[in-house]
Enzyme design. Structure first.
Site, PDB file in Angstrom:
ATOM      1  CG  ASN A   1     -35.297   0.734 -40.305  1.00 23.82           C
ATOM      2  OD1 ASN A   1     -35.148   1.904 -39.938  1.00 23.82           O
ATOM      3  ND2 ASN A   1     -34.790  -0.287 -39.641  1.00 23.82           N
TER       4      ASN A   1
ATOM      5  CB  CYS B   1     -28.979   5.401 -34.779  1.00 22.43           C
ATOM      6  SG  CYS B   1     -30.209   5.500 -36.081  1.00 22.43           S
TER       7      CYS B   1
ATOM      8  CE  LYS C   1     -31.289  -1.756 -30.428  1.00 27.38           C
ATOM      9  NZ  LYS C   1     -32.694  -1.546 -30.784  1.00 27.38           N
TER      10      LYS C   1
ATOM     11  CB  ILE D   1     -27.137  -6.737 -32.878  1.00 25.97           C
ATOM     12  CG1 ILE D   1     -28.054  -7.534 -33.799  1.00 25.97           C
ATOM     13  CG2 ILE D   1     -26.052  -7.619 -32.331  1.00 25.97           C
ATOM     14  CD1 ILE D   1     -27.371  -8.128 -35.039  1.00 25.97           C
ATOM     15  CG  ASN D   2     -29.650  -0.553 -33.729  1.00 26.62           C
ATOM     16  OD1 ASN D   2     -30.384  -0.669 -34.711  1.00 26.62           O
ATOM     17  ND2 ASN D   2     -29.742   0.453 -32.894  1.00 26.62           N
ATOM     18  CB  THR D   3     -30.360  -2.476 -38.219  1.00 28.97           C
ATOM     19  OG1 THR D   3     -29.974  -1.107 -38.070  1.00 28.97           O
ATOM     20  CG2 THR D   3     -31.797  -2.635 -37.776  1.00 28.97           C
TER      21      THR D   3
ATOM     22  N   GLY E   1     -34.492  -8.557 -39.056  1.00 26.67           N
ATOM     23  CA  GLY E   1     -35.281  -9.736 -39.421  1.00 26.67           C
ATOM     24  C   GLY E   1     -34.456 -11.003 -39.306  1.00 26.67           C
TER      25      GLY E   1
ATOM     26  N   GLY F   1     -38.205  -7.394 -32.980  1.00 29.64           N
ATOM     27  CA  GLY F   1     -38.408  -6.215 -33.805  1.00 29.64           C
ATOM     28  C   GLY F   1     -39.259  -6.471 -35.025  1.00 29.64           C
TER      29      GLY F   1
HETATM   30  C1  LIG Z   1     -38.481   0.022 -38.590  1.00 33.02           C
HETATM   31  C2  LIG Z   1     -37.436  -0.075 -37.528  1.00 33.02           C
HETATM   32  C3  LIG Z   1     -37.183   1.002 -36.697  1.00 33.02           C
HETATM   33  C4  LIG Z   1     -36.224   0.935 -35.689  1.00 33.02           C
HETATM   34  N1  LIG Z   1     -36.014   2.005 -34.872  1.00 33.02           N
HETATM   35  C5  LIG Z   1     -35.120   1.899 -33.850  1.00 33.02           C
HETATM   36  C6  LIG Z   1     -34.947   2.962 -32.916  1.00 33.02           C
HETATM   37  O1  LIG Z   1     -35.616   3.985 -33.004  1.00 33.02           O
HETATM   38  N2  LIG Z   1     -34.015   2.808 -31.950  1.00 33.02           N
HETATM   39  C7  LIG Z   1     -33.264   1.671 -31.818  1.00 33.02           C
HETATM   40  O2  LIG Z   1     -32.438   1.573 -30.909  1.00 33.02           O
HETATM   41  N3  LIG Z   1     -33.433   0.630 -32.669  1.00 33.02           N
HETATM   42  C8  LIG Z   1     -34.334   0.731 -33.677  1.00 33.02           C
HETATM   43  N4  LIG Z   1     -34.510  -0.343 -34.538  1.00 33.02           N
HETATM   44  C9  LIG Z   1     -33.715  -1.563 -34.339  1.00 33.02           C
HETATM   45  C10 LIG Z   1     -34.516  -2.635 -33.575  1.00 33.02           C
HETATM   46  O3  LIG Z   1     -34.858  -2.167 -32.292  1.00 33.02           O
HETATM   47  C11 LIG Z   1     -33.706  -3.934 -33.445  1.00 33.02           C
HETATM   48  O4  LIG Z   1     -32.510  -3.680 -32.725  1.00 33.02           O
HETATM   49  C12 LIG Z   1     -33.323  -4.512 -34.781  1.00 33.02           C
HETATM   50  O5  LIG Z   1     -34.347  -4.310 -35.713  1.00 33.02           O
HETATM   51  C13 LIG Z   1     -33.000  -6.015 -34.719  1.00 33.02           C
HETATM   52  O6  LIG Z   1     -34.096  -6.756 -34.287  1.00 33.02           O
HETATM   53  P1  LIG Z   1     -35.126  -7.519 -35.301  1.00 33.02           P
HETATM   54  O7  LIG Z   1     -34.270  -8.275 -36.275  1.00 33.02           O
HETATM   55  O8  LIG Z   1     -35.963  -8.369 -34.440  1.00 33.02           O
HETATM   56  O9  LIG Z   1     -35.887  -6.437 -36.008  1.00 33.02           O
HETATM   57  C14 LIG Z   1     -35.481  -0.261 -35.534  1.00 33.02           C
HETATM   58  C15 LIG Z   1     -35.743  -1.350 -36.369  1.00 33.02           C
HETATM   59  C16 LIG Z   1     -36.701  -1.281 -37.356  1.00 33.02           C
HETATM   60  C17 LIG Z   1     -36.966  -2.476 -38.216  1.00 33.02           C
END
Ligand SMILES: Cc1cc2nc3c(=O)[nH]c(=O)nc-3n(C[C@H](O)[C@H](O)[C@H](O)COP(=O)(O)O)c2cc1C
Ligand SMILES: Cc1cc2nc3c(=O)[nH]c(=O)nc-3n(C[C@H](O)[C@H](O)[C@H](O)COP(=O)(O)OP(=O)(O)OC[C@H]3O[C@@H](n4cnc5c(N)ncnc54)[C@H](O)[C@@H]3O)c2cc1C
Ligand SMILES: Cc1cc2nc3c(=O)[nH]c(=O)nc-3n(C[C@H](O)[C@H](O)[C@H](O)COP(=O)(O)OP(=O)(O)OC[C@H]3O[C@@H](n4cnc5c(N)ncnc54)[C@H](O)[C@@H]3O)c2cc1C
Ligand SMILES: Cc1cc2nc3c(=O)[nH]c(=O)nc-3n(C[C@H](O)[C@H](O)[C@H](O)COP(=O)(O)O)c2cc1C
Ligand code: FES
Ligand code: FES
Lengths: 253, 303, 303, 253
Positions: free
Chosen positions: C66, C126, C161, C187-189, C213, C261
């Site tokens: 994303n 981010c 984060k 973790i973040n992405t 994911g 997420g």
């Molecule tokens: C569509 C989308 C938008 C996200 N927006 C944010 C955000 O605004 N701030 C943030 O700290 N992380 C954001 N993330 C990261 C998620 O909070 C999370 O850290 C990351 O996706 C890993 O978890 P998951 O594998 O369960 O998705 C976003 C993730 C996705 C998929």
């Protein structure tokens, strides 16, 4: 001979709750103890193939017997007669025949799967076979009449006493291993294999066990599936050096 | 379909990734190895190495973790296997691993006279190889010094294989290029782990392992794009390739060739199928050579 | 099932991850939001932010990319949405994003009087947020200074984060802890990309995007393990959780709570189902509380 | 009403090579133009749900019409009657009825899918409907007799002239848009929608188009599926603000 096959499924039968027997339309020249690497899905979830032993084999037929434990085997169980199965094999080592006229074969749970073909092979070779079949409960003594028909002597043990003796299958087999001039074969959970190996070693019988491990390639390339080798700073691969090993090689017994 | 990398001329841009194809012999029953652009063999160390205790593998969603720990027969024993590969008349690239510069050099000393050996791929990215407390492949200065030293040790092409477990992969890439690398390979595995909730402990005996397979493709592709923008030397792209479409993504991102690792385990024919798939793609889309699609997405992007 | 994090008491350890649950309203038709341990809302900036141009999404094997670019209505407009969440009497954690320390502070200034707001999650990870040429979350000194500054701006708990796109996540974690963080989220992405071979260009208009994911779970789990060994403050673990088994892996690795997420997109009921799954697991295995399994795999490993 | 449903598949019919019609056993109170998010697999490959428009709906029935283009739709096509389908919906905006007594409906390729239910809805509301159906070739004019039966006036266009006029469907529809005091509805490829929007704008007709985008959540939470809004520094979500938009809102025409 090692090849990638796309075989037609001719039968997919539940043989007990959570256990399936899958019959495929063509033989792949497999020997007792060998296995195939099955692709459970066309997608990448699950990512790896699943190893399943050859339960029975003939020119025109390959039979697998398996327990549904996770995603891969669930996908396999969902396949229907008429569909095809993508598999790699035959892979790995097989149960060797020896010059002994007698054999003791010990099965624990789904470990019975490859031993059916072994029983058939031993019978064809004219051996006297004592077969010991252990499971948690009667329902998990899969295809017991078919196994019984192949053995010279047949004994059962269950954890709950619902069939045969309420005993460990190894305790049931111990007298035979002690008294018969037999080659010993076993497949089942690791503690069972170790006990069989210990008994065989103690009474001086040659003993072959079939091991399991997490595989990736199944063909010896990735070195992921190793087991330590007795007395050496070395590992052997379950997929090509095994799954059938001489018990003394892999157990410190 | 021919490509040139680090002075080598390959019949096509597809090779198996190191550690996923043994020394070639395991996959020879499946297809004619001369259909490959090159064969990259298992990470080879100076001395024989037993590797890590099992369990060494864990499956993950869209991929797998491995902690093989560089099990290999050592450089001397590898000689034979490399020579045996000559029967396929395919360039052999030897992946070299070690725990110190001296160990890398020792491997090169043992193998350098082999004419069957076309190039070295120097694995500075194995999570277990440490230098001064930090993993080797994560410090640009250490990388440049190592490459410079190895540069003096051989006339054969040096391909440096980079780790993805860094903040800035372009800094490492530049250091390798400045040190005299002829080409780069990327990416090696991402450091990961898995826990068995039944046994309540990590799945791998080594605690952590390397993540590979299609799960990591987006990260690999991003790094190939970044690195091919940062250095002039060619890049062999890898990480999650499972078919020709994936391979073409890497080529369009800037890779001059590709390597396929874990996907061999799912489909032992993935390498030759990828070669054919790229060939069809080029023909159907009117491209005369692989070179025409290398970096194509970058050109479109800059428009 | 209750857990304590950063002074907050949560009814259970499961919350949606920021950006994957909007401001809660989109998932309210599916289940009672009070079944969550907390709600973590979308990354909120001082001013309204339009976000990146589309395409913003790409599916990958076992995950997705994303590049939303922090589209949000801005702190002032977010107030209402945060207050509206009070009807569920579930703690609200506001994810705060910005391009400078001043911008983070500005968000806090606008929101700090809201009693509905239980804690801030400071998103220093981010991929688009830069400070001095380097991404914010990748330099320990910058992180420590930022946290220290924000520590003075509010009495509410600060959860920092972290980004996984670094060589050594423990260094960043320690810096955040030293700066005065009450807890960490990770973790973040992962930074990734995809190429459309038909259009011969990157899929995302932003070139790169964040990978999330189940594909990234092994990396996330490894980082949670490392960080919970490096710092004393609690960690909210996330990255690829899709069910209770995954969540339990994170708890056993040392996380005190978990966030989910991308899996919400596949299964809108994943959060409450995970709560129930953990509850059953605890009951079936004779654990009296979630706390008993936090870090359990570490204890087994150290034996 | 928005909910997660597990619906039984009662029919899975190929309607042309590569196109399937799937009938589900229960209604979900969907309106014309809305869509559902289908889970094509129980595994995580593919990871995301797939958006498919409501092709037709009733109390006891939900019908989808789709083209097999990739992995997700292939998995969907492999599902058989008797199996169930996990879906989310109804989602998104619907085609609004206006006070005009006439309607011009323009379909391009698989864009026809949601327009079937629209035609039924317009007919039930007593509108005079001119339907223009364009496709690459005759075979891709799916279910043409069923569409024809619902329209007051029915015209076809194909790229290769294998059926109807060898023309762009927009050129075929232009005179009707120009001359009829009608509301215009369209679904199909983006260049087609832009041309319909341009025509409608030029002749002062209100016009509604159904857009596509890559979705993730489908419920408005992820902000991934946006399209730019005319004349504003803003984006709107295809999944909740759309998929049906007033043409003037999303096209700069
Ligand atoms: C569509 C989308 C938008 C996200 N927006 C944010 C955000 O605004 N701030 C943030 O700290 N992380 C954001 N993330 C990261 C998620 O909070 C999370 O850290 C990351 O996706 C890993 O978890 P998951 O594998 O369960 O998705 C976003 C993730 C996705 C998929
Ligand atoms: C050489 C060899 C031969 C073999 N022969 C046979 C054979 O003939 N017959 C046979 O049945 N097996 C055989 N096996 C074992 C078989 O390969 C495994 O059972 C199979 O790979 C499991 O795949 P899966 O995807 O179903 O399970 P996975 O999903 O990989 O799960 C593995 C384990 O994790 C647990 N698990 C995973 N997900 C869940 C969940 N959601 N809930 C609870 N538990 C979970 C399962 O209980 C299981 O024990 C053999 C193995 C080897 C190495
Ligand atoms: C609101 C909405 C409503 C929709 N309604 C409908 C509808 O009613 N009917 C309908 O048919 N569609 C509809 N769509 C489109 C539909 O959602 C997509 O076609 C579907 O998601 C594709 O999923 P997939 O997994 O089959 O394709 P994916 O695998 O996701 O592939 C997507 C694209 O990549 C290409 N591609 C991927 N892999 C390969 C490969 N190996 N070889 C060649 N090409 C490849 C495909 O050609 C395809 O165009 C709608 C979309 C939206 C947003
Ligand atoms: C089982 C296994 C063993 C590996 N061994 C090596 C190795 O010895 N040397 C090396 O440089 N890379 C090794 N790798 C990494 C691969 O060469 C490759 O860089 C990585 O797996 C990413 O590609 P993939 O996703 O296609 O597998 C190994 C990977 C796997 C899966
Ligand atoms: S599974 Fe790869 S070597 Fe055995
Ligand atoms: S798909 Fe998530 S907001 Fe539209």
């Amino acid at each position: 001979m090692l090849k990638l096959h796309t075989l037609k499924i001719i039968k997919q039968e539940p043989v007990a709750p959570g256990y399936q027997r899958l019959t495929l339309a063509r033989g792949i020249a497999a020997q007792a103890g060998q296995f195939v690497q099955v692709r459970a899905s066309e997608t990448f979830d699950p990512f790896l193939r699943r190893p399943i032993s050859v339960h029975d084999a003939a020119e025109d037929r390959l039979v697998l017997l398996y327990r549904t434990v996770g995603r891969g085997t669930a996908l396999l169980a969902a396949k229907k007669a008429g569909e095809t199965l993508d598999l790699l094999g035959p892979l790995g080592s097989s149960f060797p025949l020896t010059d002994r006229a007698q054999a003791v074969v010990v099965a624990g749970g789904i470990g019975a799967a490859p031993l059916y073909y072994l029983l058939r092979t031993l019978k064809r070779a004219g051996k006297q076979v004592s077969f010991f079949y252990g499971a948690r409960t009667e329902a998990e003594l899969l295809l017991r009449e078919e196994y019984r028909a192949l053995a010279t002597n047949y004994s059962e043990a269950t954890d709950d006493g619902s069939a045969g003796s309420r005993a460990l299958v190894t305790d049931l087999a111990a007298p035979a291993i002690a008294s018969l001039d037999a080659t010993v074969y076993a497949c089942g959970p690791s503690p069972m294999l170790k006990e069989v190996a210990r008994l065989a070693d103690y009474y001086g019988r040659s003993c072959f066990v079939s091991l399991e491990a997490q595989l990736a390639c199944g063909v010896g390339a990735c070195l992921g599936c190793v087991v330590p080798v007795r007395g050496q700073e070395k590992y052997r691969r379950v997929c090509v050096d095994g799954p059938v090993f001489a018990a003394g090689e892999v157990f410190f017994c | 379909m021919t490509v040139k990398i680090a002075g080598l001329s390959l019949a096509n841009p597809v090779m198996p990734a190191s550690g996923c194809f043994g020394y070639g012999e395991e996959y020879a029953p499946f297809f004619d190895l001369s259909r490959l652009g090159a064969v990259v063999v298992k990470g080879t160390t100076a001395e024989p190495c037993a590797g890590n205790p099992p369990p060494r593998l864990a499956e993950t969603t869209g991929g797998m973790l491995n902690a093989i720990g560089l099990q290999n027969p050592g450089a001397a024993a590898a000689r034979e296997k490399i020579v045996a590969l000559q029967q396929w008349s395919v360039p052999v690239i030897v992946n070299v691993s070690g725990h110190s510069a001296a160990q890398y050099r020792a491997v090169i000393e043992v193998l350098d006279d082999l004419s069957a050996l076309a190039a070295y791929e120097i694995n500075i990215s194995c999570p277990n190889v440490k230098a001064g407390g930090m993993a080797f492949g994560t410090d640009p200065a250490v990388v440049a010094a190592l490459v410079r030293e190895l540069r003096c040790a051989t006339k054969k092409p040096l391909i440096i294989k980079l780790s993805p477990n860094v903040t800035d992969v372009t800094a490492i890439a530049r250091a390798a290029a400045e040190g005299g690398a002829d080409a780069l390979s990327l990416i090696n595995t991402l450091l990961g782990m898995a826990i068995d909730i039944e046994r309540r402990r990590p799945v791998l005996a080594n605690l952590t392992g390397g993540l590979s397979g299609p799960a990591i493709k987006p990260v690999a592709l991003r790094m190939v794009w970044q690195v091919t923008s940062a250095v002039e030397i060619p890049v062999i792209g890898m990480g999650g390739i499972t078919n020709a479409r994936d391979a073409i993504e890497f080529l369009m991102a800037g890779a001059s060739a590709v390597a396929i690792g874990a996907a061999n385990f799912t489909n032992p024919l993935v390498c030759p199928e990828t070669v054919e798939g790229i060939r069809s793609y080029l023909a159907e889309n009117g491209f005369a050579s692989v070179r025409e699609i290398v970096g194509l997405a970058k050109k479109e992007w800059q428009k």
